[in-house]
Design a protein around this motif. Sequence first.
Motif, mmCIF file in Angstrom:
data_model
loop_
_atom_site.group_PDB
_atom_site.id
_atom_site.type_symbol
_atom_site.label_atom_id
_atom_site.label_comp_id
_atom_site.label_asym_id
_atom_site.label_seq_id
_atom_site.Cartn_x
_atom_site.Cartn_y
_atom_site.Cartn_z
ATOM 1 N N ILE A 111 25.811 -22.834 -0.398
ATOM 2 C CA ILE A 111 25.572 -22.285 0.370
ATOM 3 C C ILE A 111 26.551 -22.208 1.671
ATOM 4 C CG2 ILE A 111 24.103 -23.516 2.552
ATOM 5 C CD1 ILE A 111 22.249 -25.049 0.608
ATOM 6 N N PRO A 112 26.944 -21.518 2.423
ATOM 7 C CA PRO A 112 28.030 -21.247 2.953
ATOM 8 C C PRO A 112 27.866 -22.464 4.264
ATOM 9 C CG PRO A 112 26.954 -19.401 3.259
ATOM 10 C CD PRO A 112 26.405 -20.137 2.461
ATOM 11 N N VAL A 113 29.375 -23.240 4.807
ATOM 12 C CA VAL A 113 28.457 -24.423 5.698
ATOM 13 C C VAL A 113 29.699 -23.557 6.841
ATOM 14 C CG1 VAL A 113 27.260 -25.735 4.502
ATOM 15 C CG2 VAL A 113 29.506 -26.020 4.435
ATOM 16 N N ILE A 114 29.411 -24.253 7.750
ATOM 17 C CA ILE A 114 30.416 -24.361 8.868
ATOM 18 C C ILE A 114 30.572 -26.020 9.357
ATOM 19 C CG2 ILE A 114 31.239 -24.227 11.014
ATOM 20 C CD1 ILE A 114 29.590 -21.797 11.500
ATOM 21 N N ARG A 115 32.244 -26.992 8.951
ATOM 22 C CA ARG A 115 32.347 -27.777 9.224
ATOM 23 C C ARG A 115 32.970 -28.019 11.175
ATOM 24 N NH1 ARG A 115 36.467 -29.090 3.440
ATOM 25 N NH2 ARG A 115 34.974 -27.229 2.969
ATOM 26 N N GLY A 116 32.326 -29.396 11.485
ATOM 27 C CA GLY A 116 32.387 -29.335 12.633
ATOM 28 C C GLY A 116 32.438 -30.448 13.319
ATOM 29 N N ARG A 117 32.335 -31.080 14.043
ATOM 30 C CA ARG A 117 32.406 -31.821 15.209
ATOM 31 C C ARG A 117 30.678 -31.412 16.332
ATOM 32 N NH1 ARG A 117 37.695 -33.811 16.623
ATOM 33 N NH2 ARG A 117 36.482 -35.487 17.477
ATOM 34 N N LYS A 118 30.350 -32.953 16.708
ATOM 35 C CA LYS A 118 29.296 -32.927 17.326
ATOM 36 C C LYS A 118 29.668 -32.890 18.197
ATOM 37 C CE LYS A 118 25.340 -32.271 14.699
ATOM 38 N NZ LYS A 118 24.635 -30.510 15.016
ATOM 39 N N THR A 119 28.805 -32.499 19.210
ATOM 40 C CA THR A 119 29.585 -32.692 20.458
ATOM 41 C C THR A 119 28.837 -33.865 21.074
ATOM 42 O OG1 THR A 119 26.835 -32.409 21.628
ATOM 43 C CG2 THR A 119 28.614 -30.650 21.875
ATOM 44 N N PRO A 120 29.244 -35.058 21.909
ATOM 45 C CA PRO A 120 28.656 -36.340 22.391
ATOM 46 C C PRO A 120 27.352 -36.457 22.545
ATOM 47 C CG PRO A 120 31.052 -36.313 23.964
ATOM 48 C CD PRO A 120 30.204 -34.673 23.242
ATOM 49 N N GLY A 121 26.530 -35.242 23.053
ATOM 50 C CA GLY A 121 25.433 -35.228 23.351
ATOM 51 C C GLY A 121 24.771 -35.409 21.776
ATOM 52 N N ASP B 186 27.759 -13.006 3.801
ATOM 53 C CA ASP B 186 27.551 -12.170 4.346
ATOM 54 C C ASP B 186 26.595 -11.916 5.374
ATOM 55 O OD1 ASP B 186 29.741 -11.178 2.336
ATOM 56 O OD2 ASP B 186 28.380 -10.346 0.938
ATOM 57 N N PHE B 187 25.321 -12.939 4.874
ATOM 58 C CA PHE B 187 24.486 -12.847 5.585
ATOM 59 C C PHE B 187 24.859 -13.538 6.830
ATOM 60 C CE2 PHE B 187 20.245 -14.550 7.779
ATOM 61 C CZ PHE B 187 19.500 -13.364 7.871
ATOM 62 N N ARG B 188 25.145 -14.561 6.887
ATOM 63 C CA ARG B 188 25.482 -15.413 7.835
ATOM 64 C C ARG B 188 27.103 -14.874 8.962
ATOM 65 N NH1 ARG B 188 29.021 -20.808 6.972
ATOM 66 N NH2 ARG B 188 31.221 -19.066 6.754
ATOM 67 N N SER B 189 28.134 -13.886 8.335
ATOM 68 C CA SER B 189 28.396 -13.126 8.523
ATOM 69 C C SER B 189 27.876 -12.768 9.591
ATOM 70 C CB SER B 189 29.588 -12.494 8.064
ATOM 71 O OG SER B 189 30.039 -13.528 6.824
ATOM 72 N N SER B 190 27.056 -11.335 9.248
ATOM 73 C CA SER B 190 26.424 -10.741 9.528
ATOM 74 C C SER B 190 25.531 -10.898 11.093
ATOM 75 C CB SER B 190 25.312 -10.497 8.865
ATOM 76 O OG SER B 190 24.267 -10.382 8.802
ATOM 77 N N ASP C 160 27.813 -15.275 -12.758
ATOM 78 C CA ASP C 160 28.165 -13.996 -11.553
ATOM 79 C C ASP C 160 26.849 -14.533 -10.848
ATOM 80 O OD1 ASP C 160 30.368 -12.431 -12.761
ATOM 81 O OD2 ASP C 160 29.034 -10.992 -13.669
ATOM 82 N N ILE C 161 25.776 -14.984 -10.624
ATOM 83 C CA ILE C 161 24.645 -15.265 -9.855
ATOM 84 C C ILE C 161 25.286 -16.476 -8.982
ATOM 85 C CG2 ILE C 161 22.572 -16.598 -10.575
ATOM 86 C CD1 ILE C 161 22.253 -14.966 -12.904
ATOM 87 N N GLN C 162 25.774 -17.815 -9.645
ATOM 88 C CA GLN C 162 26.564 -18.612 -9.021
ATOM 89 C C GLN C 162 27.118 -17.887 -7.240
ATOM 90 O OE1 GLN C 162 25.685 -21.666 -9.274
ATOM 91 N NE2 GLN C 162 26.697 -22.828 -7.305
ATOM 92 N N SER C 163 28.135 -17.277 -8.114
ATOM 93 C CA SER C 163 29.104 -16.393 -6.874
ATOM 94 C C SER C 163 28.277 -15.801 -6.107
ATOM 95 C CB SER C 163 30.095 -16.159 -7.619
ATOM 96 O OG SER C 163 30.014 -15.404 -8.476
ATOM 97 N N ASN C 164 27.678 -14.337 -6.790
ATOM 98 C CA ASN C 164 26.662 -13.391 -5.983
ATOM 99 C C ASN C 164 25.538 -14.556 -4.505
ATOM 100 O OD1 ASN C 164 25.782 -10.903 -4.849
ATOM 101 N ND2 ASN C 164 24.033 -11.814 -6.370
ATOM 102 N N LEU C 165 25.193 -15.596 -5.304
ATOM 103 C CA LEU C 165 24.697 -16.321 -4.297
ATOM 104 C C LEU C 165 25.037 -16.221 -2.995
ATOM 105 C CD1 LEU C 165 21.287 -17.812 -6.466
ATOM 106 C CD2 LEU C 165 21.212 -15.948 -5.532
ATOM 107 N N PHE C 166 26.374 -17.261 -3.522
ATOM 108 C CA PHE C 166 27.317 -17.508 -2.204
ATOM 109 C C PHE C 166 27.689 -16.534 -1.120
ATOM 110 C CE2 PHE C 166 31.319 -18.701 -0.439
ATOM 111 C CZ PHE C 166 30.459 -20.108 0.499
#
Length: 493
Positions: free
Chosen positions: A204-214, A412-416, A401-407
């Motif tokens: 599962i691709p993720v974005i690393r980030g920080r939360k806003t104070p809220g 790709d979906f997230r990018s789109s 292949d399956i492992q990397s294809n799923l990722f």
Amino acid sequence: MAKEITGRNENYSQWYLDIVKKADLAENSDVRGCMVIKPYGYAIWENMRDQLDRMFKETGHVNAYFPLFIPKSFLSKEADHVEGFAKECAVVTHYRLKNDPDGKGVIVDPEAKLEEELIVRPTSETIIWNTYRDWIKSYRDLPLLINQWANVVRWEMRTRLFLRTAEFLWQEGHTAHATAKEAVEETERMLDVYADFVEGYMAIPVIRGRKTPGERFAGALDTYCIEAMMQDGLALQAGTSHFLGQNFAKAFDVKFQNKEGQMELVWATSWGVSTRLIGALIMTHSDDDGLVVPPKIAPLHVVIVPIHKGTEQMDEIFAKVKPLMAELKSKGYKVKFDDDETKRPGNKFADYEMRGVPVRLAMGMRDLENSTIEVARRDTKTKETVALEGIVGHIEKLLEDIQSNLFQRALDFRSSRTYLVDNWDEFVRIIEDDTTRGFIMAHWDGSPETEDKIKELTKATIRCIPLDATEEDGKCILTGNPSRQRVVFARNY
RNA sequence: CGGGGUGUAGCGCAGCCCGGUUAGCGCACCUGCUUUGGGAGCAGGGGGCCCCAAGUUCGAAUCUUGGUACCCCGACCA
């Protein structure tokens, strides 16, 4: 057909529930808001847990266990913390039942009222920091790097299997450090561990980030998170790591003597992921035929379905696949030969698809004669007939292949569905349309008022301020005030 | 906590308006035979406090009242 599931496009949340139920992952219990995790679902959790546990230990952590109950007074010691959790706590007020004098059943014995109520832990910061007070005296006791695998209870108004349940399983790391710098490093290190696990194992691709104070954790100075995108374009927080500063050290009076002999307050972190990740897994990879599980956390990697008439043929087939099963097992893969004679092959095919087993092999008389086997992969639903010779290598490569294809597919979906947006109307159009909804990278002026206003107008929140964002001058999407970087807006679970 | 809806077999539902013999259907389950390269066919069978309680009635799944649980939409929510 009985096993048919609702299409994603037809009704996404029904599709999700259908998968959970039909893939035999979990079901609602008779206890409000609490689920029963069934063996197959629990097997996935065990694989996740075991891998995470290895990664925690590799980064120097050890496991311990703290009580389920927290005295009420502990919870009131850190003001922000209690504010954040007070509304969803289960409270134990009595310790005994007795037979109902008026009839059948039992009643709470009014004589058995607790002097101080106990809270069923919604998270363990308070009980743990109360304990750390006695454990930490010197700089030599630091850092203290402890993790706990546990269940916690949060009395949610509305629950959904895996995504939000009143009781759930998780791990919570609670560490203590001599300096703020070390604690921040720990916070970031564990975020990386989470990101590596979720991307590398769960695909599962993720974005690393920080939360806003809220959006911060109650009691934290800084909350880091990984955010994933589900197939409906909604964001799901997949893990959090908090820099707690000295808040809990102050509240529980946890101090250590430094090399110079002076007393200092300890710096804290906490971090956790939960069974919610299973929800993320489902909503990232699965399709209208059922669950899809990445090989690295699959309870079963390869299933072999015999196509036979009578037990003689079954035995022949079994004899033929036995060596390749042994070889796969010796390489650490879980393999099953489905010799259930009460089910027909078509039924088995559908069943293993529903459960998301990555690779399915089928062998019948035709294959036996030709020394071939049918290989089907779950992610693409493609089939091919291949020679038995060298089959193990073929399967190993296929699993990779399956492992990397799923990722890649998820990425790709997230990018789109990720947009750079500088115009408010466009922002609203994208977020309101369920065929475009996703992550919107837009400028924000940094004020809580703007954040709240956007939430009120669109139900989109700032999921995170990405760690890898490049600085650029821009104007806030709502107010037009100056901004230095883009943040991630989305609707979320 | 506000608005709406639903509780009948493991699951999905019909019956209820207009009360009337033994409460029915599909799937699942059990038995037998035939089947088996994508969700089998036939025959037989088991399983019900019809959400709970009180009332009306000769008679209640059905009508009345009260309760309760769950679902959906809000509100709430690391």
